[in-house]
Design a protein around this motif. Sequence first.
Motif, PDB file in Angstrom:
ATOM      1  N   MET A   1      30.016 -53.485 128.013  1.00 35.11           N
ATOM      2  CA  MET A   1      29.155 -52.414 128.033  1.00 35.11           C
ATOM      3  C   MET A   1      29.787 -51.251 129.263  1.00 35.11           C
ATOM      4  SD  MET A   1      25.052 -52.408 129.342  1.00 35.11           S
ATOM      5  CE  MET A   1      24.628 -53.597 128.422  1.00 35.11           C
ATOM      6  N   ASN A   2      29.669 -50.191 128.307  1.00 31.44           N
ATOM      7  CA  ASN A   2      30.129 -49.068 129.350  1.00 31.44           C
ATOM      8  C   ASN A   2      29.206 -48.493 130.154  1.00 31.44           C
ATOM      9  OD1 ASN A   2      28.650 -47.021 128.000  1.00 31.44           O
ATOM     10  ND2 ASN A   2      30.388 -46.683 126.391  1.00 31.44           N
ATOM     11  N   TYR A   3      29.537 -47.748 130.995  1.00 29.79           N
ATOM     12  CA  TYR A   3      28.523 -46.869 132.058  1.00 29.79           C
ATOM     13  C   TYR A   3      27.366 -46.148 131.511  1.00 29.79           C
ATOM     14  CZ  TYR A   3      31.601 -48.579 135.846  1.00 29.79           C
ATOM     15  OH  TYR A   3      32.342 -49.752 136.698  1.00 29.79           O
ATOM     16  N   THR A   4      27.758 -45.351 130.693  1.00 29.86           N
ATOM     17  CA  THR A   4      26.806 -44.686 129.751  1.00 29.86           C
ATOM     18  C   THR A   4      25.816 -45.457 129.156  1.00 29.86           C
ATOM     19  OG1 THR A   4      28.592 -42.993 129.476  1.00 29.86           O
ATOM     20  CG2 THR A   4      26.469 -42.793 128.010  1.00 29.86           C
ATOM     21  N   VAL A   5      26.144 -46.474 128.473  1.00 24.50           N
ATOM     22  CA  VAL A   5      24.949 -47.445 127.740  1.00 24.50           C
ATOM     23  C   VAL A   5      24.271 -47.958 128.954  1.00 24.50           C
ATOM     24  CG1 VAL A   5      24.482 -49.302 126.381  1.00 24.50           C
ATOM     25  CG2 VAL A   5      26.388 -47.821 125.605  1.00 24.50           C
ATOM     26  N   LEU A   6      24.892 -48.470 129.992  1.00 26.18           N
ATOM     27  CA  LEU A   6      24.090 -49.019 131.183  1.00 26.18           C
ATOM     28  C   LEU A   6      23.178 -48.010 131.822  1.00 26.18           C
ATOM     29  CD1 LEU A   6      23.688 -51.403 133.340  1.00 26.18           C
ATOM     30  CD2 LEU A   6      25.570 -50.132 134.494  1.00 26.18           C
ATOM     31  N   ALA A   7      23.513 -46.569 131.918  1.00 26.15           N
ATOM     32  CA  ALA A   7      22.682 -45.708 132.643  1.00 26.15           C
ATOM     33  C   ALA A   7      21.551 -45.304 131.530  1.00 26.15           C
ATOM     34  CB  ALA A   7      23.663 -44.434 132.883  1.00 26.15           C
ATOM     35  N   TYR A   8      21.766 -45.464 130.201  1.00 26.25           N
ATOM     36  CA  TYR A   8      20.514 -44.995 129.508  1.00 26.25           C
ATOM     37  C   TYR A   8      19.516 -46.257 129.362  1.00 26.25           C
ATOM     38  CZ  TYR A   8      23.216 -41.476 127.048  1.00 26.25           C
ATOM     39  OH  TYR A   8      24.037 -40.052 126.546  1.00 26.25           O
ATOM     40  N   THR A   9      20.348 -47.454 129.435  1.00 24.35           N
ATOM     41  CA  THR A   9      19.253 -48.851 129.278  1.00 24.35           C
ATOM     42  C   THR A   9      18.275 -48.761 130.591  1.00 24.35           C
ATOM     43  OG1 THR A   9      20.940 -49.868 127.965  1.00 24.35           O
ATOM     44  CG2 THR A   9      19.255 -51.049 129.301  1.00 24.35           C
ATOM     45  N   ALA A  10      19.008 -48.356 131.618  1.00 22.05           N
ATOM     46  CA  ALA A  10      18.297 -48.346 132.881  1.00 22.05           C
ATOM     47  C   ALA A  10      17.342 -47.390 133.065  1.00 22.05           C
ATOM     48  CB  ALA A  10      19.116 -48.477 134.272  1.00 22.05           C
ATOM     49  N   TYR A  11      17.806 -46.234 132.552  1.00 21.65           N
ATOM     50  CA  TYR A  11      16.934 -45.028 132.464  1.00 21.65           C
ATOM     51  C   TYR A  11      15.599 -45.427 131.440  1.00 21.65           C
ATOM     52  CZ  TYR A  11      15.192 -40.229 131.209  1.00 21.65           C
ATOM     53  OH  TYR A  11      14.293 -39.363 130.828  1.00 21.65           O
ATOM     54  N   LEU A  12      15.694 -45.855 130.438  1.00 20.99           N
ATOM     55  CA  LEU A  12      14.570 -45.985 129.412  1.00 20.99           C
ATOM     56  C   LEU A  12      13.808 -47.077 130.155  1.00 20.99           C
ATOM     57  CD1 LEU A  12      16.174 -45.998 125.973  1.00 20.99           C
ATOM     58  CD2 LEU A  12      14.646 -44.299 127.105  1.00 20.99           C
ATOM     59  N   MET A  13      14.317 -48.122 130.531  1.00 24.18           N
ATOM     60  CA  MET A  13      13.479 -49.274 131.280  1.00 24.18           C
ATOM     61  C   MET A  13      12.636 -48.940 132.379  1.00 24.18           C
ATOM     62  SD  MET A  13      16.316 -52.425 131.031  1.00 24.18           S
ATOM     63  CE  MET A  13      15.254 -53.637 132.216  1.00 24.18           C
ATOM     64  N   LEU A  14      13.272 -47.968 133.311  1.00 25.90           N
ATOM     65  CA  LEU A  14      12.553 -47.467 134.316  1.00 25.90           C
ATOM     66  C   LEU A  14      11.481 -46.528 134.024  1.00 25.90           C
ATOM     67  CD1 LEU A  14      15.604 -46.794 137.048  1.00 25.90           C
ATOM     68  CD2 LEU A  14      13.590 -48.325 137.350  1.00 25.90           C
ATOM     69  N   THR A  15      11.876 -45.626 133.066  1.00 25.14           N
ATOM     70  CA  THR A  15      10.829 -44.609 132.693  1.00 25.14           C
ATOM     71  C   THR A  15       9.591 -45.166 132.084  1.00 25.14           C
ATOM     72  OG1 THR A  15      12.002 -43.976 131.014  1.00 25.14           O
ATOM     73  CG2 THR A  15      12.116 -42.547 132.749  1.00 25.14           C
ATOM     74  N   ILE A  16      10.046 -46.037 131.123  1.00 24.00           N
ATOM     75  CA  ILE A  16       8.756 -46.644 130.253  1.00 24.00           C
ATOM     76  C   ILE A  16       7.977 -47.602 131.180  1.00 24.00           C
ATOM     77  CG2 ILE A  16       8.448 -48.238 128.441  1.00 24.00           C
ATOM     78  CD1 ILE A  16      10.855 -47.287 126.878  1.00 24.00           C
ATOM     79  N   GLY A  17       8.719 -48.341 132.254  1.00 28.91           N
ATOM     80  CA  GLY A  17       7.771 -48.803 133.066  1.00 28.91           C
ATOM     81  C   GLY A  17       6.958 -48.148 133.907  1.00 28.91           C
ATOM     82  N   LEU A  18       7.509 -47.222 134.555  1.00 32.29           N
ATOM     83  CA  LEU A  18       6.818 -46.020 135.254  1.00 32.29           C
ATOM     84  C   LEU A  18       5.477 -45.667 134.375  1.00 32.29           C
ATOM     85  CD1 LEU A  18       9.416 -44.349 137.482  1.00 32.29           C
ATOM     86  CD2 LEU A  18       7.359 -45.600 138.217  1.00 32.29           C
ATOM     87  N   THR A  19       5.895 -45.092 133.328  1.00 34.49           N
ATOM     88  CA  THR A  19       4.898 -44.549 132.384  1.00 34.49           C
ATOM     89  C   THR A  19       3.727 -45.533 132.218  1.00 34.49           C
ATOM     90  OG1 THR A  19       6.299 -43.170 131.487  1.00 34.49           O
ATOM     91  CG2 THR A  19       4.168 -43.656 130.248  1.00 34.49           C
ATOM     92  N   MET A  20       4.291 -46.919 131.707  1.00 27.02           N
ATOM     93  CA  MET A  20       3.146 -47.770 131.656  1.00 27.02           C
ATOM     94  C   MET A  20       2.217 -48.174 132.845  1.00 27.02           C
ATOM     95  SD  MET A  20       5.222 -50.305 129.101  1.00 27.02           S
ATOM     96  CE  MET A  20       3.978 -51.633 129.253  1.00 27.02           C
ATOM     97  N   TRP A  21       2.881 -48.060 133.944  1.00 22.67           N
ATOM     98  CA  TRP A  21       2.093 -48.346 135.188  1.00 22.67           C
ATOM     99  C   TRP A  21       1.251 -47.156 135.558  1.00 22.67           C
ATOM    100  CZ3 TRP A  21       2.635 -45.659 140.119  1.00 22.67           C
ATOM    101  CH2 TRP A  21       1.961 -46.345 141.161  1.00 22.67           C
ATOM    102  N   VAL A  22       1.585 -46.123 135.346  1.00 17.71           N
ATOM    103  CA  VAL A  22       0.633 -44.650 135.596  1.00 17.71           C
ATOM    104  C   VAL A  22      -0.560 -44.819 134.751  1.00 17.71           C
ATOM    105  CG1 VAL A  22       0.698 -42.470 135.785  1.00 17.71           C
ATOM    106  CG2 VAL A  22       2.657 -43.357 136.815  1.00 17.71           C
TER     107      VAL A  22
END
Length: 118
Positions: A1-22
């Motif tokens: 897995m390259n760094y771009t895919v890692l960054a995209y995956t982490a970003y989506l997981m964090l933002t969707i998690g934060l959105t769900m919590w809020v």
Amino acid sequence: MNYTVLAYTAYLMLTIGLTMWVAHTLFKNGQVFLVEIFGGQEELASSVNRLLVVGFYLINIGYAVYTLESMGAVANTVQVFKELSRSVGSIILILGGMHFLNLFIFFELRKRAKNRLA
């Protein structure tokens, strides 16, 4: 897995998690205001509350996915953290802004409801 895919995956997981919590927090705590605004009609308040949460999800997750492209290519671990901090930080600011907008709207509606009953 390259760094771009890692960054995209982490970003989506964090933002969707934060959105769900809020969204959950707003849903749970906004119910009281909506019941008062709608004169004790709990079913109507619950329905409006669920619709507000759906709109909140659509706006925030839509924005997160839309801005995913702005990250660009990521070449190393340091860039992953820089891009994540910038991108997640902007989502947090937007969530905070939407939270205060919701509060403002709830208080305005509550004030109008109280004036109408007085």
